[in-house]
Design a protein around this motif. Structure first.
Motif, PDB file in Angstrom:
ATOM      1  N   PHE A  50       0.839  -1.197   0.000  1.00 42.67           N
ATOM      2  CA  PHE A  50       0.000   0.000   0.000  1.00 42.67           C
ATOM      3  C   PHE A  50       0.879   1.255   0.000  1.00 42.67           C
ATOM      4  N   ALA A  51       1.943   1.243   0.810  1.00 41.88           N
ATOM      5  CA  ALA A  51       2.834   2.400   0.899  1.00 41.88           C
ATOM      6  C   ALA A  51       3.517   2.663  -0.439  1.00 41.88           C
ATOM      7  N   ALA A  52       3.967   1.612  -1.111  1.00 46.24           N
ATOM      8  CA  ALA A  52       4.635   1.772  -2.404  1.00 46.24           C
ATOM      9  C   ALA A  52       3.666   2.303  -3.464  1.00 46.24           C
ATOM     10  N   ILE A  53       2.428   1.835  -3.428  1.00 42.54           N
ATOM     11  CA  ILE A  53       1.423   2.323  -4.375  1.00 42.54           C
ATOM     12  C   ILE A  53       1.122   3.792  -4.109  1.00 42.54           C
ATOM     13  N   ALA A  54       0.963   4.134  -2.849  1.00 45.95           N
ATOM     14  CA  ALA A  54       0.683   5.529  -2.486  1.00 45.95           C
ATOM     15  C   ALA A  54       1.805   6.444  -2.978  1.00 45.95           C
ATOM     16  N   GLN A  55       3.027   6.022  -2.803  1.00 50.49           N
ATOM     17  CA  GLN A  55       4.162   6.827  -3.242  1.00 50.49           C
ATOM     18  C   GLN A  55       4.217   6.904  -4.758  1.00 50.49           C
ATOM     19  N   ARG A  56       4.028   5.792  -5.417  1.00 47.91           N
ATOM     20  CA  ARG A  56       4.110   5.748  -6.885  1.00 47.91           C
ATOM     21  C   ARG A  56       3.047   6.620  -7.542  1.00 47.91           C
ATOM     22  N   LEU A  57       1.833   6.589  -7.002  1.00 48.19           N
ATOM     23  CA  LEU A  57       0.725   7.331  -7.601  1.00 48.19           C
ATOM     24  C   LEU A  57       0.515   8.700  -6.962  1.00 48.19           C
ATOM     25  N   ASP A  58       1.333   9.022  -5.975  1.00 50.23           N
ATOM     26  CA  ASP A  58       1.243  10.293  -5.260  1.00 50.23           C
ATOM     27  C   ASP A  58      -0.156  10.501  -4.675  1.00 50.23           C
ATOM     28  N   ILE A  59      -0.615   9.486  -3.974  1.00 50.65           N
ATOM     29  CA  ILE A  59      -1.894   9.541  -3.264  1.00 50.65           C
ATOM     30  C   ILE A  59      -1.650   9.081  -1.835  1.00 50.65           C
ATOM     31  N   GLY A  60      -2.567   9.348  -0.947  1.00 48.86           N
ATOM     32  CA  GLY A  60      -2.408   8.953   0.440  1.00 48.86           C
ATOM     33  C   GLY A  60      -2.647   7.464   0.655  1.00 48.86           C
ATOM     34  N   ALA A  61      -2.014   6.914   1.672  1.00 50.10           N
ATOM     35  CA  ALA A  61      -2.217   5.507   2.023  1.00 50.10           C
ATOM     36  C   ALA A  61      -3.684   5.214   2.344  1.00 50.10           C
ATOM     37  N   PRO A  62      -4.407   6.135   3.018  1.00 49.57           N
ATOM     38  CA  PRO A  62      -5.834   5.866   3.249  1.00 49.57           C
ATOM     39  C   PRO A  62      -6.638   5.749   1.944  1.00 49.57           C
ATOM     40  N   THR A  63      -6.212   6.473   0.910  1.00 50.07           N
ATOM     41  CA  THR A  63      -6.881   6.377  -0.389  1.00 50.07           C
ATOM     42  C   THR A  63      -6.632   5.001  -1.004  1.00 50.07           C
ATOM     43  N   VAL A  64      -5.409   4.518  -0.900  1.00 48.79           N
ATOM     44  CA  VAL A  64      -5.088   3.177  -1.401  1.00 48.79           C
ATOM     45  C   VAL A  64      -5.947   2.154  -0.664  1.00 48.79           C
ATOM     46  N   GLU A  65      -6.027   2.288   0.636  1.00 52.48           N
ATOM     47  CA  GLU A  65      -6.824   1.372   1.448  1.00 52.48           C
ATOM     48  C   GLU A  65      -8.298   1.414   1.040  1.00 52.48           C
ATOM     49  N   ARG A  66      -8.824   2.613   0.824  1.00 51.06           N
ATOM     50  CA  ARG A  66     -10.228   2.757   0.414  1.00 51.06           C
ATOM     51  C   ARG A  66     -10.475   2.107  -0.952  1.00 51.06           C
ATOM     52  N   HIS A  67      -9.542   2.303  -1.888  1.00 47.62           N
ATOM     53  CA  HIS A  67      -9.681   1.697  -3.211  1.00 47.62           C
ATOM     54  C   HIS A  67      -9.650   0.168  -3.137  1.00 47.62           C
ATOM     55  N   MET A  68      -8.771  -0.363  -2.312  1.00 49.13           N
ATOM     56  CA  MET A  68      -8.701  -1.823  -2.175  1.00 49.13           C
ATOM     57  C   MET A  68      -9.986  -2.354  -1.543  1.00 49.13           C
ATOM     58  N   GLY A  69     -10.545  -1.601  -0.614  1.00 51.88           N
ATOM     59  CA  GLY A  69     -11.833  -1.982  -0.035  1.00 51.88           C
ATOM     60  C   GLY A  69     -12.934  -2.009  -1.089  1.00 51.88           C
ATOM     61  N   GLN A  70     -12.906  -1.049  -2.006  1.00 54.63           N
ATOM     62  CA  GLN A  70     -13.898  -1.020  -3.086  1.00 54.63           C
ATOM     63  C   GLN A  70     -13.792  -2.273  -3.948  1.00 54.63           C
ATOM     64  N   VAL A  71     -12.573  -2.715  -4.200  1.00 55.40           N
ATOM     65  CA  VAL A  71     -12.373  -3.921  -5.016  1.00 55.40           C
ATOM     66  C   VAL A  71     -12.994  -5.131  -4.320  1.00 55.40           C
ATOM     67  N   LEU A  72     -12.679  -5.314  -3.054  1.00 57.13           N
ATOM     68  CA  LEU A  72     -13.227  -6.471  -2.338  1.00 57.13           C
ATOM     69  C   LEU A  72     -14.742  -6.390  -2.214  1.00 57.13           C
ATOM     70  N   GLN A  73     -15.276  -5.193  -2.011  1.00 54.76           N
ATOM     71  CA  GLN A  73     -16.742  -5.053  -1.936  1.00 54.76           C
ATOM     72  C   GLN A  73     -17.374  -5.425  -3.281  1.00 54.76           C
ATOM     73  N   ALA A  74     -16.736  -5.026  -4.379  1.00 53.58           N
ATOM     74  CA  ALA A  74     -17.260  -5.362  -5.707  1.00 53.58           C
ATOM     75  C   ALA A  74     -17.222  -6.863  -5.960  1.00 53.58           C
ATOM     76  N   ALA A  75     -16.283  -7.540  -5.316  1.00 54.62           N
ATOM     77  CA  ALA A  75     -16.132  -8.980  -5.529  1.00 54.62           C
ATOM     78  C   ALA A  75     -17.015  -9.823  -4.615  1.00 54.62           C
ATOM     79  N   LEU A  76     -17.733  -9.169  -3.701  1.00 59.69           N
ATOM     80  CA  LEU A  76     -18.603  -9.925  -2.795  1.00 59.69           C
ATOM     81  C   LEU A  76     -19.737 -10.591  -3.566  1.00 59.69           C
ATOM     82  N   PRO A  77     -19.882 -11.904  -3.434  1.00 58.67           N
ATOM     83  CA  PRO A  77     -20.998 -12.560  -4.114  1.00 58.67           C
ATOM     84  C   PRO A  77     -22.339 -12.191  -3.478  1.00 58.67           C
TER      85      PRO A  77
END
Length: 170
Positions: free
Chosen positions: A47-74
């Motif tokens: 998450f930290a490496a993604i935040a640095q690479r994309l110049d976004i905050g770690a909480p934003t990375v965490e929120r985006h990953m949460g969106q992915v898992l929520q979308a994958a919920l059957p």
């Protein structure tokens, strides 16, 4: 993300979505969410490496990953939603010791919590094949790849605006 609870051998849950359905759901996510997911899942960036690479905050990375898992919920339930949130939070570099204790308490509070968390881990594993399809061509590795306006890249939009401006002033 690292393996948390499931053993390497596991049984598939009949309620899980197929790879095609997962791919369709992933494609419906915003482009930046897809990019964050693919950098984590395919390139195995933290998450930290993604935040640095994309110049976004770690909480934003965490929120985006949460969106992915929520979308994958059957099927969405309180337990599955909480399990997905915990799964993502446990991967965050910002997690505290007290949050880990809170997670353990939540996990031990009811048998359905443990089942939901295991299902979330399995769901994460099942996202690899759709992620490979979604990331075909490695588009997500470009810094600008997550920025779009209605499916039209910002670069194309700026180019069109510049062409119109030049034509207007000529």
């Amino acid at each position: 993300m690292t393996r948390l609870l499931l053993p390497l051998e596991h049984h598939h849950d009949s309620a899980d979505l197929g790879e095609d359905a997962l791919l369709v759901r992933l494609k419906k996510l915003p482009r930046r969410v897809q990019q964050v997911f693919l950098l984590n899942r395919l390139d195995q960036l933290s998450f930290a490496a993604i935040a640095q690479r994309l110049d976004i905050g770690a909480p934003t990375v965490e929120r985006h990953m949460g969106q992915v898992l929520q979308a994958a919920l059957p099927v969405r339930s309180a337990s599955s939603t909480a399990a997905a949130q915990w799964y993502v939070r446990l991967q965050s570099p910002d997690i505290t010791a007290s949050e880990r204790i809170d997670f353990r308490r939540w996990l031990d509070a009811a048998p359905e919590h443990l089942h939901a968390f295991h299902a979330t881990e399995l769901r994460w594993r099942n996202l690899l094949a759709p992620a490979r399809q979604l990331g075909d061509g490695h588009w997500y590795r470009q810094a600008w790849a997550g920025v779009s306006l209605g499916g039209c890249s910002v670069a194309l939009g700026l180019g069109l605006a510049a062409a119109l401006a030049i034509g207007f002033w000529s």
